[in-house]
Enzyme design. Structure first.
Site, PDB file in Angstrom:
ATOM      1  N   SER A 105       0.838  -1.193   0.000  1.00 37.69           N
ATOM      2  CA  SER A 105       0.000   0.000   0.000  1.00 37.69           C
ATOM      3  C   SER A 105       0.880   1.254   0.000  1.00 37.69           C
ATOM      4  CB  SER A 105      -0.972  -0.046   1.182  1.00 37.69           C
ATOM      5  OG  SER A 105      -2.033   0.857   1.014  1.00 37.69           O
ATOM      6  N   ASP A 253      -9.507  -6.220  -4.256  1.00 36.85           N
ATOM      7  CA  ASP A 253      -9.054  -5.118  -3.414  1.00 36.85           C
ATOM      8  C   ASP A 253     -10.124  -4.020  -3.386  1.00 36.85           C
ATOM      9  OD1 ASP A 253      -7.763  -2.827  -2.318  1.00 36.85           O
ATOM     10  OD2 ASP A 253      -5.813  -3.610  -2.934  1.00 36.85           O
ATOM     11  N   HIS A 281      -7.403  -5.985   0.356  1.00 36.23           N
ATOM     12  CA  HIS A 281      -6.351  -5.035   0.709  1.00 36.23           C
ATOM     13  C   HIS A 281      -5.851  -5.346   2.114  1.00 36.23           C
ATOM     14  CE1 HIS A 281      -4.308  -1.242  -0.367  1.00 36.23           C
ATOM     15  NE2 HIS A 281      -4.292  -1.009   0.940  1.00 36.23           N
TER      16      HIS A 281
END
Length: 301
Positions: A105, A253, A281
């Site tokens: 991320s 995600d 995610h």
């Protein structure tokens, strides 16, 4: 027994908590966590997989998380470049000239920044559940929250379920430990997606430990502010990246949908793209940390 070393590293005036797992003589893997997450966000199963492959793994608490220093963002705002400088300070603290960089991320954006601006420190890059560092998801997110039509240049905004969750979470109190755990556990449940099973015990342990490790849980929200600052250093073409790069992205995600990962891979020459069916995610699904560890281990071999 695997060697473990904790070390406090200085990055300017900040003190960063770090941990090395494995032999110092082995090639180094620097694990860079995402927004608002301390270093323990990298599951032990994933770390153990890399150590078993003959690597030393270094993970650390970002500024404003865990046992690292907190910053008054109002008087001392920081950007992605500053968080990347923290990462190089960690490498310096262990005397590591160059490492395999693995970022998730926001950590994936930090990895991109290092590969562009500090290429001599990056042996390989693995970017997980992230998008191009020069593309802010903020405008598309704001348009989606306001019910506006997307701009043609936008990458997809977060999934509707995640946006709904954020709106509901904003109304929840998070002052006590129990309130913090309840709110953040639900966030990770939504981030996990609806396909792979959610490892609630692992997520709960992480959320509780994250709260217990820091003196100011709210400080981690500064990462959102830093991540949205589109400074010029983030606009450098990713085509300049020479390090062998692997982009890993989940098909489910809800925060950064699959096209974000594909867009990143398209901008980095000779990169490889690996989609993970059902992954959201997060890494909070049984067996997923070890699987991701195997994928990283293959890439950096």
């Amino acid at each position: 027994m695997t060697a473990r070393t904790e070390l406090i590293v200085e990055s300017g005036e900040l003190r960063l908590w770090t941990e090395r797992i494995g032999a110092s003589s082995d090639p180094a893997v620097l694990m860079v966590m995402g927004t608002a997450a301390p270093g323990i966000g990298w599951p032990d199963e994933l770390v153990d997989e890399l150590v078993a492959g003959g690597r030393q793994v270094i993970r650390f608490d970002h500024r404003d998380t865990g046992r690292s220093s907190c910053v008054d963002f109002t008087t001392h705002p920081y950007a992605l470049a500053d968080m990347a400088a923290d990462a190089t300070a960690v490498l310096d603290g262990y005397g590591v000239a160059a490492a395999h960089i693995v970022g998730a991320s926001l950590g994936g954006a930090i990895g991109q920044w290092l590969a562009v601006h500090r290429p001599e420190r990056v042996l390989t890059l693995t970017a997980i559940m992230t998008g191009p560092m020069g593309h802010s998801a903020g405008p598309a997110w704001a348009r989606a929250m306001a019910g506006q039509e997307p701009d043609p240049s936008d990458l997809p905004p977060p999934a509707a379920r995640f946006l709904t969750h954020l709106a509901q979470r904003a109304a929840l109190p998070q002052g006590t430990r129990d309130e913090y755990v309840t709110a953040n556990l639900e966030t990770w449940r939504v981030l996990n997606g609806d396909v792979l099973p959610f490892d609630e015990p692992a997520a709960r342990h992480f959320v509780q430990a994250s709260f217990d490790r820091t003196g100011d849980p709210a400080a981690a929200l500064n990462h959102d502010l830093a991540g949205r600052r589109m400074t010029e250093d983030r606009q450098v073409p990713l085509s300049s990246i020479k390090a062998p790069t692997l982009v890993v992205h989940g098909t489910e995600d809800p925060l950064r949908p699959l096209p974000h990962g594909r867009a990143l891979a398209e901008e980095i020459p000779h990169s490889r793209f690996r989609s993970i069916p059902g992954m959201g995610h997060s890494l909070f699904s049984p067996g997923l940390p070890r699987r991701i560890g195997e994928i990283i281990r293959e890439h950096i071999a």
